[in-house]
Design a protein around this motif. Structure first.
Motif, short mmCIF file in Angstrom:
data_model
loop_
_atom_site.label_atom_id
_atom_site.label_comp_id
_atom_site.label_asym_id
_atom_site.label_seq_id
_atom_site.Cartn_x
_atom_site.Cartn_y
_atom_site.Cartn_z
N HIS A 25 1.12 -12.01 97.79
CA HIS A 25 1.72 -13.30 98.14
C HIS A 25 2.55 -13.33 99.42
CE1 HIS A 25 5.01 -11.34 96.09
NE2 HIS A 25 4.61 -11.66 94.88
N VAL A 26 1.89 -13.12 100.54
CA VAL A 26 2.57 -13.26 101.84
C VAL A 26 2.90 -14.74 102.02
CG1 VAL A 26 2.36 -12.97 104.33
CG2 VAL A 26 1.30 -11.29 102.79
N ALA A 27 4.17 -15.02 102.36
CA ALA A 27 4.62 -16.42 102.23
C ALA A 27 5.27 -17.01 103.48
CB ALA A 27 5.61 -16.52 101.06
N VAL A 32 -2.61 -14.53 99.85
CA VAL A 32 -1.72 -15.69 100.02
C VAL A 32 -2.01 -16.65 98.87
CG1 VAL A 32 -1.21 -17.69 101.48
CG2 VAL A 32 -1.46 -15.42 102.51
N THR A 33 -0.96 -17.27 98.34
CA THR A 33 -1.13 -18.18 97.20
C THR A 33 -1.40 -19.61 97.68
OG1 THR A 33 1.14 -18.98 97.05
CG2 THR A 33 0.65 -16.88 95.95
N LEU A 93 9.27 -20.98 98.51
CA LEU A 93 8.46 -21.81 99.40
C LEU A 93 9.06 -21.72 100.80
CD1 LEU A 93 7.84 -24.95 97.15
CD2 LEU A 93 6.30 -23.00 97.56
N GLY A 94 8.19 -21.73 101.81
CA GLY A 94 8.64 -21.60 103.19
C GLY A 94 8.91 -22.93 103.84
N THR A 95 9.19 -22.87 105.12
CA THR A 95 9.35 -24.10 105.91
C THR A 95 7.96 -24.61 106.29
OG1 THR A 95 9.30 -22.90 107.99
CG2 THR A 95 11.46 -23.14 106.92
N PRO A 96 7.89 -25.86 106.78
CA PRO A 96 6.59 -26.33 107.28
C PRO A 96 6.01 -25.38 108.35
CG PRO A 96 8.09 -28.17 107.00
CD PRO A 96 8.90 -26.93 106.76
N ARG A 149 2.39 -23.50 108.28
CA ARG A 149 1.44 -23.57 109.40
C ARG A 149 1.01 -22.18 109.85
NH1 ARG A 149 3.62 -28.27 110.99
NH2 ARG A 149 5.48 -27.28 111.84
N ALA A 150 1.98 -21.27 109.87
CA ALA A 150 1.66 -19.89 110.32
C ALA A 150 0.64 -19.24 109.39
CB ALA A 150 2.94 -19.06 110.38
#
Ligand code: DOR
Ligand code: ZN
Ligand code: ZN
Length: 355
Positions: free
Chosen positions: A156-158, A180-181, A204-207, A211-212
């Motif tokens: 789960h690279v996030a 990746v999930t 959860l990451g940033t937008p 995108r990355a």
């Protein structure tokens, strides 16, 4: 209606909750969710109660899985403080060794780098080590593994930083793979979920993080749900545990991305079938497949087969529905009905098990 046939889909990262967490999920309910989501094989994490860390706990988990599973399965062993070396003898009976180096649910977290090295050294080189790590601990474990030529699989690279770490290691020629999930691809911190329900590790990451991940699709070997069912009462309670159920929503979300042009069906097959079977050395069978209706338009239901009884994707409009799952020539799921009974799933490493 437009039916597309996909080869048997493999989710390399799920949490069934037996033993010890039957109110969240059982092998029977969790694999019903897998079938409803279009999966024919799931690899289950060891952070159960008790955790799967030795022969006795592996036997308990394998017996529960064999009795309850409606689809094929494998079981990870957990890296603990005292089992480096000993656990290697069980490698051929497991899906791989899971090392928790960061914040998680359960008590398998390892914070001593000497223990990380002991596990990386001792686990058989041709068997998978799956790593839960973020940021500096991900950087450290990549360096440790790279220095001894040990391949690793990163769970789960996030975020943007971690996907860049994996990309750079791949560029250097390291044998490193990652997953990746869907929740990190389709949700971010701006998604209004409510504080308890939004709890998940990695967060959860940033937008921009999201995108990355999409921009590094070529670095992503596998999609994996990290199906982590907890009950709604727990998620909405005072001490909400981290995790989202994901088995029943992954394929509809990804098929919607295909419809929107950000992915191809081939990208899904590569990451839910080809690479999982290559990385984990899993059998593939031409009599095992999933049929999807790529035209079906609907909204994701508030709950499904998973005992967790909720999803962060409720009411999301999607395009793409699982219509049939066939496992080893037998219909296991059809038109919204789970057909396969508990106990019909096979351990994908069965040939290695003492009978
Ligand atoms: O969100 C998560 N849930 N992250 C983990 O690492 C563990 C998982 C779980 O088991 O609930
Ligand atoms: Zn994890
Ligand atoms: Zn997990």
């Amino acid at each position: 209606m437009s039916i597309v046939r996909l080869p048997g889909l493999i989710d390399v990262h799920v949490h069934m909750r037996q033993p010890g967490g039957d109110h969240k999920e059982t092998w029977s309910t969790g694999t019903a969710a897998a079938l409803a989501g279009g999966f024919s094989t799931v690899l289950a994490m060891p952070n159960t109660t008790p955790a799967v860390v030795d022969e006795a706990s592996l036997e308990i988990a394998a017996d529960l899985a064999a009795a309850g599973a409606r689809c094929d399965f494998g079981l990870y062993l957990g890296a603990g403080h005292g089992n480096a070396g000993a656990v290697g003898a069980l490698a051929s009976r497991s899906a791989g060794l899971k090392m928790y180096l960061g914040q998680t649910f359960g008590d398998l977290r390892l914070d001593d780098q000497a223990v990380w090295s002991a596990h990386l050294d001792a686990w058989p080189e041709n068997e998978v080590v799956a790593i839960h790590a973020e940021g500096s601990s991900l950087q450290t474990v990549i360096s440790l593994a790279e220095s001894i030529g040990r391949p690793i699989h990163v769970c789960h690279v996030a975020d943007a930083n971690d996907i860049s770490l994996v990309a750079a290691a791949k560029d250097r020629g390291m044998r490193i793979t990652c997953e990746v999930t869907p929740h990190h691809l389709f949700l971010d911190v701006t998604t209004p979920l409510g504080s308890g329900r939004a709890e998940v590790r990695p967060r959860l990451g940033t937008p921009d993080d999201r995108r990355a991940l999409w921009e590094h699709l070529d670095v992503i070997d596998c999609f994996a749900t990290d199906h982590a069912p907890h009950s709604l009462a727990e998620k909405d309670g005072l001490d909400p545990p981290p995790g989202f159920p994901g088995l029943e929503t992954a394929l509809p979300l990804l098929l919607t991305a295909v419809h929107e042009g950000s992915l191809t069906i081939g990208d899904i097959v590569e990451r839910f079938h080809v690479r999982p079977s290559e990385i984990f050395g899993l059998p593939t069978d031409t009599d095992t497949w999933t049929e999807v209706d790529v035209d079906a338009e609907y909204q994701i239901a508030a709950s499904g087969e998973s005992r967790s009884g909720w999803t962060p994707f409720a009411a999301t409009p999607v395009r793409g529905r699982v219509v049939r799952v066939v496992i080893r020539g037998e219909v296991a799921y059809e038109q919204g009905k789970v057909v396969a009974g508990p106990g019909t799933g096979r351990d994908v490493r069965m040939e290695g098990r003492a009978i």
